[in-house]
Write a protein that holds these residues in place. Sequence first.
Motif, PDB file in Angstrom:
ATOM      1  N   ALA A   1       0.824  -1.216   0.000  1.00  0.00           N
ATOM      2  CA  ALA A   1       0.000   0.000   0.000  1.00  0.00           C
ATOM      3  C   ALA A   1       0.854   1.261   0.000  1.00  0.00           C
ATOM      4  O   ALA A   1       0.421   2.302  -0.482  1.00  0.00           O
ATOM      5  CB  ALA A   1      -0.927   0.007   1.212  1.00  0.00           C
ATOM      6  N   VAL A   2       2.085   1.175   0.519  1.00  0.00           N
ATOM      7  CA  VAL A   2       2.984   2.344   0.523  1.00  0.00           C
ATOM      8  C   VAL A   2       4.125   2.162  -0.489  1.00  0.00           C
ATOM      9  O   VAL A   2       5.193   2.754  -0.360  1.00  0.00           O
ATOM     10  CB  VAL A   2       3.540   2.652   1.937  1.00  0.00           C
ATOM     11  CG1 VAL A   2       2.444   3.132   2.848  1.00  0.00           C
ATOM     12  CG2 VAL A   2       4.280   1.470   2.522  1.00  0.00           C
ATOM     13  N   LYS A   3       3.859   1.300  -1.472  1.00  0.00           N
ATOM     14  CA  LYS A   3       4.779   1.086  -2.599  1.00  0.00           C
ATOM     15  C   LYS A   3       6.133   0.517  -2.173  1.00  0.00           C
ATOM     16  O   LYS A   3       7.183   0.886  -2.683  1.00  0.00           O
ATOM     17  CB  LYS A   3       4.960   2.381  -3.387  1.00  0.00           C
ATOM     18  CG  LYS A   3       3.645   2.876  -3.952  1.00  0.00           C
ATOM     19  CD  LYS A   3       3.797   4.147  -4.705  1.00  0.00           C
ATOM     20  CE  LYS A   3       2.417   4.529  -5.214  1.00  0.00           C
ATOM     21  NZ  LYS A   3       2.119   5.871  -5.238  1.00  0.00           N
TER      22      LYS A   3
ATOM     23  N   TRP B   1      -3.145   3.010   8.488  1.00  0.00           N
ATOM     24  CA  TRP B   1      -3.096   3.508   7.114  1.00  0.00           C
ATOM     25  C   TRP B   1      -2.909   5.023   7.095  1.00  0.00           C
ATOM     26  O   TRP B   1      -2.109   5.543   6.331  1.00  0.00           O
ATOM     27  CB  TRP B   1      -4.351   3.096   6.354  1.00  0.00           C
ATOM     28  CG  TRP B   1      -4.459   3.711   4.999  1.00  0.00           C
ATOM     29  CD1 TRP B   1      -5.454   4.497   4.536  1.00  0.00           C
ATOM     30  CD2 TRP B   1      -3.503   3.620   3.931  1.00  0.00           C
ATOM     31  NE1 TRP B   1      -5.184   4.893   3.235  1.00  0.00           N
ATOM     32  CE2 TRP B   1      -3.986   4.365   2.841  1.00  0.00           C
ATOM     33  CE3 TRP B   1      -2.281   2.969   3.783  1.00  0.00           C
ATOM     34  CZ2 TRP B   1      -3.307   4.482   1.639  1.00  0.00           C
ATOM     35  CZ3 TRP B   1      -1.597   3.086   2.573  1.00  0.00           C
ATOM     36  CH2 TRP B   1      -2.117   3.838   1.531  1.00  0.00           C
ATOM     37  N   LYS B   2      -3.626   5.720   7.965  1.00  0.00           N
ATOM     38  CA  LYS B   2      -3.494   7.180   8.038  1.00  0.00           C
ATOM     39  C   LYS B   2      -2.060   7.574   8.432  1.00  0.00           C
ATOM     40  O   LYS B   2      -1.466   8.473   7.833  1.00  0.00           O
ATOM     41  CB  LYS B   2      -4.500   7.742   9.047  1.00  0.00           C
ATOM     42  CG  LYS B   2      -4.518   9.235   9.127  1.00  0.00           C
ATOM     43  CD  LYS B   2      -5.573   9.717  10.108  1.00  0.00           C
ATOM     44  CE  LYS B   2      -5.499  11.229  10.221  1.00  0.00           C
ATOM     45  NZ  LYS B   2      -6.432  11.739  11.237  1.00  0.00           N
ATOM     46  N   ALA B   3      -1.499   6.883   9.408  1.00  0.00           N
ATOM     47  CA  ALA B   3      -0.128   7.175   9.842  1.00  0.00           C
ATOM     48  C   ALA B   3       0.884   6.842   8.752  1.00  0.00           C
ATOM     49  O   ALA B   3       1.855   7.583   8.537  1.00  0.00           O
ATOM     50  CB  ALA B   3       0.190   6.406  11.119  1.00  0.00           C
ATOM     51  N   LEU B   4       0.680   5.743   8.044  1.00  0.00           N
ATOM     52  CA  LEU B   4       1.602   5.359   6.967  1.00  0.00           C
ATOM     53  C   LEU B   4       1.549   6.344   5.804  1.00  0.00           C
ATOM     54  O   LEU B   4       2.582   6.617   5.175  1.00  0.00           O
ATOM     55  CB  LEU B   4       1.289   3.946   6.474  1.00  0.00           C
ATOM     56  CG  LEU B   4       1.661   2.810   7.431  1.00  0.00           C
ATOM     57  CD1 LEU B   4       1.115   1.492   6.915  1.00  0.00           C
ATOM     58  CD2 LEU B   4       3.158   2.749   7.645  1.00  0.00           C
ATOM     59  N   GLN B   5       0.373   6.878   5.508  1.00  0.00           N
ATOM     60  CA  GLN B   5       0.261   7.902   4.457  1.00  0.00           C
ATOM     61  C   GLN B   5       1.075   9.123   4.843  1.00  0.00           C
ATOM     62  O   GLN B   5       1.771   9.698   4.009  1.00  0.00           O
ATOM     63  CB  GLN B   5      -1.202   8.293   4.256  1.00  0.00           C
ATOM     64  CG  GLN B   5      -2.004   7.267   3.482  1.00  0.00           C
ATOM     65  CD  GLN B   5      -3.465   7.688   3.350  1.00  0.00           C
ATOM     66  OE1 GLN B   5      -4.069   8.141   4.311  1.00  0.00           O
ATOM     67  NE2 GLN B   5      -4.009   7.507   2.167  1.00  0.00           N
ATOM     68  N   GLU B   6       0.978   9.513   6.095  1.00  0.00           N
ATOM     69  CA  GLU B   6       1.755  10.668   6.573  1.00  0.00           C
ATOM     70  C   GLU B   6       3.253  10.376   6.524  1.00  0.00           C
ATOM     71  O   GLU B   6       4.056  11.247   6.221  1.00  0.00           O
ATOM     72  CB  GLU B   6       1.333  10.993   8.015  1.00  0.00           C
ATOM     73  CG  GLU B   6       2.037  12.182   8.612  1.00  0.00           C
ATOM     74  CD  GLU B   6       1.623  12.413  10.048  1.00  0.00           C
ATOM     75  OE1 GLU B   6       2.511  12.789  10.847  1.00  0.00           O
ATOM     76  OE2 GLU B   6       0.443  12.214  10.388  1.00  0.00           O
ATOM     77  N   MET B   7       3.599   9.147   6.786  1.00  0.00           N
ATOM     78  CA  MET B   7       5.007   8.767   6.862  1.00  0.00           C
ATOM     79  C   MET B   7       5.659   8.607   5.493  1.00  0.00           C
ATOM     80  O   MET B   7       6.796   9.019   5.284  1.00  0.00           O
ATOM     81  CB  MET B   7       5.118   7.466   7.667  1.00  0.00           C
ATOM     82  CG  MET B   7       6.499   7.063   8.056  1.00  0.00           C
ATOM     83  SD  MET B   7       6.411   5.581   9.093  1.00  0.00           S
ATOM     84  CE  MET B   7       7.881   5.767  10.042  1.00  0.00           C
ATOM     85  N   PHE B   8       4.947   7.996   4.545  1.00  0.00           N
ATOM     86  CA  PHE B   8       5.554   7.630   3.265  1.00  0.00           C
ATOM     87  C   PHE B   8       5.038   8.407   2.052  1.00  0.00           C
ATOM     88  O   PHE B   8       5.764   8.584   1.081  1.00  0.00           O
ATOM     89  CB  PHE B   8       5.349   6.138   2.982  1.00  0.00           C
ATOM     90  CG  PHE B   8       6.170   5.244   3.826  1.00  0.00           C
ATOM     91  CD1 PHE B   8       7.512   5.033   3.555  1.00  0.00           C
ATOM     92  CD2 PHE B   8       5.603   4.582   4.905  1.00  0.00           C
ATOM     93  CE1 PHE B   8       8.274   4.189   4.333  1.00  0.00           C
ATOM     94  CE2 PHE B   8       6.368   3.740   5.690  1.00  0.00           C
ATOM     95  CZ  PHE B   8       7.704   3.547   5.420  1.00  0.00           C
ATOM     96  N   LEU B   9       3.765   8.763   2.039  1.00  0.00           N
ATOM     97  CA  LEU B   9       3.189   9.324   0.816  1.00  0.00           C
ATOM     98  C   LEU B   9       3.083  10.826   0.852  1.00  0.00           C
ATOM     99  O   LEU B   9       3.134  11.488   1.807  1.00  0.00           O
ATOM    100  CB  LEU B   9       1.817   8.688   0.554  1.00  0.00           C
ATOM    101  CG  LEU B   9       1.822   7.164   0.473  1.00  0.00           C
ATOM    102  CD1 LEU B   9       0.411   6.635   0.291  1.00  0.00           C
ATOM    103  CD2 LEU B   9       2.716   6.661  -0.648  1.00  0.00           C
TER     104      LEU B   9
END
Length: 178
Positions: A88-90, A170-178
């Motif tokens: 999901a975070v490539k 998912w919200k935290a990972l978007q902030e972290m990676f995307l």
Amino acid sequence: MPENNTILFQQLFAGEQLYVIPEKKVLNEEVSIEKKQIVAPIAEQVVATIKVEKVQEPLHFVPNHRVVILVDDCSDADQALLGKILTAVKLNLNQVDLVRLADLSQMNARTAFSQNLISHFITFGVALQKIKLEIPLNPYQTKEIKNIRFLFSDALSELQNDVEKKKALWKALQEMFL
């Protein structure tokens, strides 16, 4: 650092990054030396015991990738879920270092952090205090310290069937990676 001094240090050094230096383990080995008199033969033999102390230096953790994921244990189902999370975070499992707590607890991880060998550090169910890092993390909130982004999540086994925790991750990972 004793548990009862942690709050005092946090107040004294608010906003500063603190490191805990682990105590070195000392191994005792006994060495026996046999002494014999050369001049006159004596029926008795004198044996002296000398204790030699060896200081065991911890191994240094050197990651192969800039993204490190720390887990307590990782079943096949947990690893499959982690693969989906990374997709999901490539990313994929070949682009990260998946480290088990049992392996990392025997090593010194400070070198990897101090030399900026890591850019992202995600822990699933393992508090950083278990690897002797005094970095307070709130679940599902990223924290950046010296160009390293940290994220604490519940264990992968807890995420398996909990939709709300998956959404927070998912919200935290978007902030972290995307």
